[in-house]
Design a protein around this motif. Structure first.
Motif, mmCIF file in Angstrom:
data_model
loop_
_atom_site.group_PDB
_atom_site.id
_atom_site.type_symbol
_atom_site.label_atom_id
_atom_site.label_comp_id
_atom_site.label_asym_id
_atom_site.label_seq_id
_atom_site.Cartn_x
_atom_site.Cartn_y
_atom_site.Cartn_z
ATOM 1 N N VAL A 170 0.714 -1.193 -0.118
ATOM 2 C CA VAL A 170 -0.157 0.022 0.060
ATOM 3 C C VAL A 170 0.980 1.024 0.334
ATOM 4 O O VAL A 170 1.590 1.311 0.958
ATOM 5 C CB VAL A 170 -1.009 0.276 1.485
ATOM 6 C CG1 VAL A 170 -1.402 1.024 1.508
ATOM 7 C CG2 VAL A 170 -1.815 -1.107 0.967
ATOM 8 N N PRO A 171 0.432 2.194 -1.121
ATOM 9 C CA PRO A 171 1.622 3.497 -1.407
ATOM 10 C C PRO A 171 1.335 4.495 0.002
ATOM 11 O O PRO A 171 -0.109 4.608 0.306
ATOM 12 C CB PRO A 171 1.218 3.623 -2.799
ATOM 13 C CG PRO A 171 0.150 3.076 -3.142
ATOM 14 C CD PRO A 171 0.487 2.236 -2.307
ATOM 15 N N GLU A 172 1.743 5.556 -0.336
ATOM 16 C CA GLU A 172 1.720 6.534 0.376
ATOM 17 C C GLU A 172 1.060 7.071 -0.483
ATOM 18 O O GLU A 172 -0.435 7.869 -0.586
ATOM 19 C CB GLU A 172 2.635 7.370 0.887
ATOM 20 C CG GLU A 172 3.637 6.403 1.853
ATOM 21 C CD GLU A 172 4.891 7.936 2.150
ATOM 22 O OE1 GLU A 172 5.208 8.786 1.602
ATOM 23 O OE2 GLU A 172 5.393 6.970 3.521
ATOM 24 N N LYS A 173 1.207 6.663 -1.844
ATOM 25 C CA LYS A 173 0.292 8.092 -3.173
ATOM 26 C C LYS A 173 0.702 7.717 -3.810
ATOM 27 O O LYS A 173 2.040 7.019 -4.688
ATOM 28 C CB LYS A 173 0.901 9.518 -3.261
ATOM 29 C CG LYS A 173 0.950 10.475 -2.766
ATOM 30 C CD LYS A 173 2.247 11.845 -2.880
ATOM 31 C CE LYS A 173 1.527 12.537 -2.018
ATOM 32 N NZ LYS A 173 2.467 14.670 -2.270
ATOM 33 N N SER A 174 -0.107 7.260 -4.911
ATOM 34 C CA SER A 174 -0.014 6.954 -6.373
ATOM 35 C C SER A 174 -1.056 6.622 -7.651
ATOM 36 O O SER A 174 -1.760 7.924 -7.386
ATOM 37 C CB SER A 174 -0.069 4.918 -6.196
ATOM 38 O OG SER A 174 -0.965 4.395 -6.361
#
Ligand SMILES: Cc1cc2nc3c(=O)[nH]c(=O)nc-3n(C[C@H](O)[C@H](O)[C@H](O)COP(=O)(O)OP(=O)(O)OC[C@H]3O[C@@H](n4cnc5c(N)ncnc54)[C@H](O)[C@@H]3O)c2cc1C
Length: 261
Positions: A165-169
């Motif tokens: 799970v990314p911080e932003k994508s």
């Protein structure tokens, strides 16, 4: 050979046992059946894996999102879990093909097939995925080997795909107007420890773009991409786009992907 036996397996052990000789697995059939019809592939037996319950479902934890291999593109695009944890993945799934393809095609089939213009391989590479199979866990950096080629061995089934799970994508695609396959697709992800950028549609296999990763690691903004020089050497050149045009579009899509985060 356009005639074949059609068998259904109810668990992965049974499916693996059936996978001997000129057999292959069938999930959505969206790639396999056209290939057989066009005479590009021939099998004596197709083993249907869509009845294997353990291959379905979407599970979320604080660090990762796991999607079962037979989950369809539509199921990913409307999933609350996906929308909440990795919304760019839902955007990607919604942009695949047409409603028929999205309702039949599966994430496991797309990743196993590794079409050079497919969308999911870019998501896997950017989101540092782990491919869980019936035999082992494969880190994504070792999974995609070349055009339509992966590290999967005969009889090995993808069970789930685990995304960090990314911080932003964000994902942006310049699609072929007929098929919606990527002429250029760029997936950007700001992960806890690194920035990863994956490009599809441009070479014989999905790849990471180090130049974009370097600038975005320093400054995760569209402006950071302005001065990057992308060489077109080795890029595909065909009736849809020249290599130079693809090089230009990578920057355009990368900026769009970062803006969407
Ligand atoms: C008109 C059209 C438009 C399309 N547009 C796009 C697009 O815009 N973007 C995009 O990314 N894709 C696109 N696709 C491809 C689509 O996404 C398919 O879903 C995908 O390529 C294959 O998934 P499937 O479930 O149908 O696999 P199948 O066709 O059933 O199988 C494909 C291959 O994967 C193997 N396989 C399947 N599941 C597994 C598993 N769990 N473990 C191991 N091996 C497995 C099979 O043995 C076979 O070799 C399009 C297809 C069509 C027909």
């Amino acid at each position: 050979m356009k005639s074949f036996n059609f068998k259904s397996a109810t668990n992965t052990k049974e499916a693996t046992k059936m996978a001997t000789g000129r057999t292959t697995f069938i999930a959505g059939g969206m790639t396999l059946l056209p290939a057989i019809k066009l005479g590009l592939a021939a099998y004596s037996d197709l083993i249907n894996i869509k009845k294997i319950k353990s291959l379905s479902g979407i599970k979320i934890s604080s660090k990762s999102l796991r999607i079962g291999a037979i989950t369809t593109h539509t199921e990913v695009s409307v999933s609350k879990e996906v929308g909440k944890s990795i919304p760019s993945l839902a955007v990607l799934a919604e942009g695949i093909g047409d409603p028929q393809v999205r309702n039949r095609g599966t994430i496991g089939g797309s990743v196993a097939n590794n079409d050079p213009a497919a969308d999911y391989p870019a998501a896997c590479l950017a989101l540092n995925a782990t491919i869980h199979t019936s035999k082992r866990k494969i880190p994504v950096d070792k999974f995609f080997k070349g055009m339509f080629e992966t590290d999967l061995k005969k009889g090995e089934i993808i069970e789930t795909i685990e995304f960090e799970v990314p911080e932003k994508s964000g994902y942006a695609k310049f699609p072929n107007p007929a098929s919606r396959y990527a002429i250029v697709g760029v997936y950007v992800a700001k992960l806890k420890k690194e920035v990863r950028v994956a490009v599809t549609g441009v070479e014989s296999c999905v790849f990471r773009c180090k130049k974009l990763e370097d600038v975005l690691s320093n400054n995760f903004s569209p402006a950071a991409i302005d001065n990057v020089n992308i060489s077109s050497k080795g890029f595909n050149s065909d009736i849809h786009a020249s290599a130079e045009y693809r090089a230009h579009i990578i920057k355009v899509m990368a900026k769009k992907a970062v803006s969407s985060c």
